[in-house]
Design an enzyme around this catalytic site. Structure first.
Site, PDB file in Angstrom:
ATOM      1  N   SER A   1      -9.796  -0.435   7.082  1.00 41.51           N
ATOM      2  CA  SER A   1      -9.242  -0.340   5.728  1.00 41.51           C
ATOM      3  C   SER A   1      -8.566  -1.585   5.177  1.00 41.51           C
ATOM      4  CB  SER A   1      -8.263   0.823   5.640  1.00 41.51           C
ATOM      5  OG  SER A   1      -8.978   2.015   5.531  1.00 41.51           O
TER       6      SER A   1
ATOM      7  N   SER B   1      -9.628   1.968   2.917  1.00 39.07           N
ATOM      8  CA  SER B   1      -8.808   2.776   2.041  1.00 39.07           C
ATOM      9  C   SER B   1      -7.758   1.984   1.265  1.00 39.07           C
ATOM     10  CB  SER B   1      -8.086   3.844   2.868  1.00 39.07           C
ATOM     11  OG  SER B   1      -7.193   3.227   3.788  1.00 39.07           O
TER      12      SER B   1
ATOM     13  N   LYS C   1       0.859  -1.180   0.000  1.00 42.32           N
ATOM     14  CA  LYS C   1       0.000   0.000   0.000  1.00 42.32           C
ATOM     15  C   LYS C   1       0.900   1.236   0.000  1.00 42.32           C
ATOM     16  CE  LYS C   1      -3.796   2.107   2.664  1.00 42.32           C
ATOM     17  NZ  LYS C   1      -4.646   1.987   3.876  1.00 42.32           N
TER      18      LYS C   1
HETATM   19  N1  GLN Z   1     -12.988   4.281   6.541  1.00 43.78           N
HETATM   20  C1  GLN Z   1     -12.336   4.757   7.708  1.00 43.78           C
HETATM   21  C2  GLN Z   1     -11.943   6.189   7.517  1.00 43.78           C
HETATM   22  O1  GLN Z   1     -12.313   6.750   6.559  1.00 43.78           O
HETATM   23  C3  GLN Z   1     -11.148   3.901   8.026  1.00 43.78           C
HETATM   24  C4  GLN Z   1      -9.994   4.134   7.149  1.00 43.78           C
HETATM   25  C5  GLN Z   1      -8.809   3.280   7.505  1.00 43.78           C
HETATM   26  O2  GLN Z   1      -8.953   2.249   8.143  1.00 43.78           O
HETATM   27  N2  GLN Z   1      -7.637   3.745   7.112  1.00 43.78           N
HETATM   28  O3  GLN Z   1     -11.280   6.782   8.307  1.00 43.78           O
END
Ligand code: GLN
Length: 483
Positions: free
Chosen positions: A175, A151, A76
């Site tokens: 994410s 994400s 990532k």
């Molecule tokens: N969807 C969550 C956010 O927008 C978690 C994102 C993540 O785990 N990096 O913060």
């Protein structure tokens, strides 16, 4: 064979049925051919990958190669990779090249993997759809009109589309687990502190957790074996004895107690998702497990709590992007303050700005006690719910997300709707406890559905055991999108 699982590829390389250069060339060709369709990658390092593959072949020839030698993987783009761009999906870091590797990246290098590229993601890992990237949205390999989740959507899409057998991700509120669920693959978020955050661009430091995507529980165990471990450079990295995460895979599930939180099976869950989860639980009962109802009365507060704490930490962490130290700097400005303003206005996208504004607000004088402190107190209550539940069961199960993948664009103008999709995963970050998503079915449109398996701190080997036994008895994890 060239699109085999991590375990299969590692074995094929070791027995010299294929060479690392062959595997890498084939992987790079598939990534290239799929890029226009999924936009899963931000950077592909063909030259670097082939160099690593040659070195891997030399080591395999000598016979002293580490376990994953020659296997191609992707990281990532929030994880630092020495000499290869790390953009975080942001204009702010669009040309940033880190001088060092993240701890988990170096762990996977030491295990012998070949780094082929960096995957697309929501900007600064903020999002649940991988649409907020400066480099354009990622698409779901099962249907390109749909999001892959976020994400870490690029990593999930790359593994789902069989471009790489495994990839890293990070999970701050879901994410890893949510995109794994939406793309029909496995994703594991270990206990906070098991994988070092060193070299991970910080979003919310008390929640950020590196982890892995792969197609099977066994492969997730192999990834964790390479990624976990104490690292003195991260003050929250846990100094515990090394463990083999694959050690319990073969254990039968007779006697396993599965907690079913009432809150995970109520209204608001899509019918197809609910049916797939029920079917998975029936399968576990066949394998000898029993299910017990448990209550997590405070878990409904996890979304509001998270959306105070995560933005608060983000607003502090992202203050370092000021045009002086890293990345983008506005071209024209009048004085220092103007330079800061223009740099941040240009460098950050809308969602990142929204988080910085919310975070700054909840930390400000007069609001700190009402929002931030209160959120930390409720966070403790949520952790208490889970600790109590684990006195009655070994693992908790439920859906990863209330619904399967949604269409690109459907939620971009409605951030609250987007935030509510994280309702089942966020508690795992607030408590620091491990969680895993495994594929367990499809909805009426043919989109994948994921089962969430959660456990108490350091239950990774147990979660992997439970997932592996399910995969031994079913074939959901073998289904691939037609490409
Ligand atoms: N969807 C969550 C956010 O927008 C978690 C994102 C993540 O785990 N990096 O913060």
């Amino acid at each position: 064979m060239l699109t085999g699982t991590l375990a299969e590829l590692a074995a094929a390389l070791r027995s010299k049925r294929v060479s690392a250069v062959e595997v890498t060339r084939d992987t790079l060709a598939r990534i290239d051919a799929a890029q226009a369709r999924y936009n899963a990658f931000i950077t592909v390092d063909a030259e670097g990958a082939l160099g690593q593959a040659k070195a891997a072949d030399a080591q395999l020839a000598k016979g002293d190669a580490p376990p994953l030698t020659g296997v191609p993987i992707a990281h990532k783009d929030v994880l630092m990779t020495a000499g290869v761009k790390t953009t975080c999906g942001s204009r702010m870091l669009a040309n940033f090249v880190a001088p060092y590797d993240a701890h988990v990246v170096s762990g996977l290098r030491v295990a012998g993997t070949v780094l082929v590229g960096k995957t697309n993601m929501d900007e600064f890992a903020m999002g649940s759809s991988s649409e907020s990237s400066y480099f354009g949205p990622v698409r779901n390999p099962w249907n390109t009109d749909y999001v892959p989740g976020g994400s870490s959507g690029g990593s999930a899409a790359a593994v789902a589309a069989r471009l790489v057998p495994a990839a890293t991700g990070t999970d701050t509120g879901g994410s890893i687990r949510q995109p794994a669920s939406l793309t029909g693959i496995c994703g594991i978020k270990p206990t906070y502190g098991v994988c070092s955050r060193y070299g991970l661009v910080a979003f919310a430091s008390s929640l950020d957790t590196p982890g892995a995507f792969a197609r099977s529980a066994e492969d997730c165990a192999l990834m964790l074996n390479a990624m976990a471990g104490h690292d003195a450079r991260d003050s929250t990295s846990l100094d515990r004895p090394r463990e083999d995460y694959a050690r319990a895979l073969a254990q039968p599930l007779a006697g396993l107690r599965i907690g079913m939180p009432a809150e995970y099976f109520g209204q608001g869950v899509d019918d197809d998702v609910a049916a797939a989860i029920e079917q998975a639980l029936a399968q576990f009962r066949k394998l000898g497990a029993t299910t017990v109802p448990v209550a997590l009365p405070n878990v409904k507060l996890s979304v509001p709590v998270y959306y105070v704490i995560a933005p608060a930490e983000a607003s502090s962490n992202l203050s370092r992007f000021d045009g002086v130290r890293y990345g983008h700097r506005a071209a024209n400005y009048t004085d220092l303050l103007d330079m800061y303003k223009k740099t941040r206005a240009e460098g950050f996208g809308a969602e990142v700005k929204r988080r910085i504004l919310v975070g700054t607000y909840v930390l400000s004088h007069g609001y700190y006690d009402a929002y931030y402190l209160k959120a930390q107190q409720v966070r403790r209550l949520i952790a208490g719910d889970f600790s109590r539940a684990y006195t009655q069961c070994d693992v908790l199960m439920g859906p990863v997300a209330p619904a399967p993948a949604f269409k690109l664009g459907d939620r971009v103008d409605d951030p609250v709707q987007m935030y509510l999709g994280d309702i089942f995963t966020i508690a795992g970050n607030l408590t620091g406890m491990p969680g895993m998503s495994i594929p367990c079915g499809f909805d009426r449109r043919g989109l994948p559905i994921g089962l969430l398996i959660q456990g108490p701190a350091f239950a990774e080997a147990k979660l992997l055991n439970v997932a592996h036994q399910f995969q031994h008895a079913t074939d959901w994890h073998l289904k691939a999108p037609s490409t």
